[in-house]
Design an enzyme around this catalytic site. Structure first.
Site, short mmCIF file in Angstrom:
data_model
loop_
_atom_site.label_atom_id
_atom_site.label_comp_id
_atom_site.label_asym_id
_atom_site.label_seq_id
_atom_site.Cartn_x
_atom_site.Cartn_y
_atom_site.Cartn_z
N ARG A 1 -39.83 -33.88 9.65
CA ARG A 1 -39.54 -33.59 8.24
C ARG A 1 -40.79 -33.34 7.41
NH1 ARG A 1 -36.28 -38.32 6.68
NH2 ARG A 1 -36.24 -39.03 8.83
N GLU B 1 -38.89 -47.81 10.50
CA GLU B 1 -37.80 -48.63 9.95
C GLU B 1 -36.70 -48.81 10.99
OE1 GLU B 1 -35.96 -47.01 6.41
OE2 GLU B 1 -35.03 -48.93 5.93
O1 LIG Z 1 -42.67 -45.30 6.90
P1 LIG Z 1 -41.92 -45.38 8.19
O2 LIG Z 1 -41.05 -46.62 8.28
O3 LIG Z 1 -42.82 -45.24 9.37
O4 LIG Z 1 -40.87 -44.18 8.22
C1 LIG Z 1 -41.14 -42.89 7.71
C2 LIG Z 1 -40.92 -41.84 8.77
O5 LIG Z 1 -39.55 -41.85 9.21
C3 LIG Z 1 -39.05 -40.53 9.17
O6 LIG Z 1 -39.30 -39.81 10.33
P2 LIG Z 1 -38.44 -39.97 11.67
O7 LIG Z 1 -39.22 -40.81 12.64
O8 LIG Z 1 -37.05 -40.40 11.35
O9 LIG Z 1 -38.47 -38.52 12.29
P3 LIG Z 1 -38.03 -37.06 11.76
O10 LIG Z 1 -38.99 -36.67 10.65
O11 LIG Z 1 -38.24 -36.21 12.97
O12 LIG Z 1 -36.60 -37.11 11.29
C4 LIG Z 1 -39.81 -39.88 8.03
O13 LIG Z 1 -39.78 -38.47 8.11
C5 LIG Z 1 -41.18 -40.46 8.21
O14 LIG Z 1 -41.95 -39.71 9.13
N1 LIG Z 2 -34.27 -44.82 4.84
C1 LIG Z 2 -34.85 -43.67 5.23
N2 LIG Z 2 -34.39 -42.47 4.80
C2 LIG Z 2 -34.97 -41.32 5.22
N3 LIG Z 2 -36.02 -41.28 6.03
C3 LIG Z 2 -36.52 -42.45 6.46
N4 LIG Z 2 -37.56 -42.74 7.26
C4 LIG Z 2 -37.63 -44.06 7.40
N5 LIG Z 2 -36.69 -44.68 6.69
C5 LIG Z 2 -35.97 -43.68 6.10
#
Ligand SMILES: O=P(O)(O)OC[C@H]1O[C@H](OP(=O)(O)OP(=O)(O)O)[C@H](O)[C@@H]1O
Ligand SMILES: Nc1ncnc2[nH]cnc12
Length: 170
Positions: free
Chosen positions: A58, A95
């Site tokens: 993302r 998370e």
């Molecule tokens: O601060 P944190 O607890 O580390 O979480 C934040 C991360 O989680 C999500 O990515 P995700 O790993 O879900 O992957 P994506 O972007 O491919 O959906 C978001 O895009 C951040 O990169």
């Molecule tokens: N609650 C949340 N919503 C969207 N992206 C996330 N990445 C980690 N936690 C998330």
């Protein structure tokens, strides 16, 4: 424009107990998309940026747009096994799981001024791992820049040695 109207809450995604912040409505609206990009550029101000590094997947939505606006290069930070050349790796917790991030070892030159961008700052584990990768390659992190921050998870504590800017706070 109230940008908060363009962030959708999805309960129990991807796991029970997670309130997922979905920015798809913001991406789908041409005015919200353009204005969000402008706001992210405002957060950077007049600071010189050589490269925008963004985190899969993302972070890529706005990462390349930001690089173009800032007249900077773009560096992808990716999940394991996706980058084809030699990489360095960092494990991290998020998370809702544990993962590893990788960066090409030649993506950043010593002293490069880097803007780290991702869509969400939650626990901060992902951004911390990305900062570690950038710094191991000799990059200087000018700012960590997010669209939205889940303040109740205190991710900012993992980034205390950096300037952290987020546009929307929850
Ligand atoms: O601060 P944190 O607890 O580390 O979480 C934040 C991360 O989680 C999500 O990515 P995700 O790993 O879900 O992957 P994506 O972007 O491919 O959906 C978001 O895009 C951040 O990169
Ligand atoms: N609650 C949340 N919503 C969207 N992206 C996330 N990445 C980690 N936690 C998330």
């Amino acid at each position: 424009m109230n940008f908060y109207d363009y962030v959708r809450n999805i309960q129990n995604f991807p796991k029970a107990g997670i309130n997922f912040k979905d920015i798809s409505p913001l991406l789908a609206d041409k005015h919200a998309l353009a204005n969000c990009l402008s706001e992210l550029v405002v957060l950077v101000g007049s600071q010189k940026i050589d490269k925008v590094a963004a985190i899969e997947s993302r972070g890529f939505y706005f990462g390349t747009l930001l690089a173009h606006k800032l007249e900077a290069g773009f560096v992808p930070i990716r999940k394991p096994g996706k980058l084809p050349f030699k990489t360095i790796k960092e494990p991290y917790e998020l998370e809702y799981g544990i993962d590893v991030l990788e960066i090409h070892e030649d993506a950043i030159e010593e002293g490069d001024r880097i803007l780290l961008h991702d869509d969400v700052l939650a626990t901060g584990g992902t951004a911390r791992a990305a900062c570690n990768l950038i710094e191991r390659l000799g990059g200087k992190i000018v700012q960590c820049n997010f669209i939205l921050e889940l303040e109740f998870l205190y991710g900012i504590k993992k980034l205390q040695d950096h300037s952290v800017c987020s546009f929307l706070k929850f």
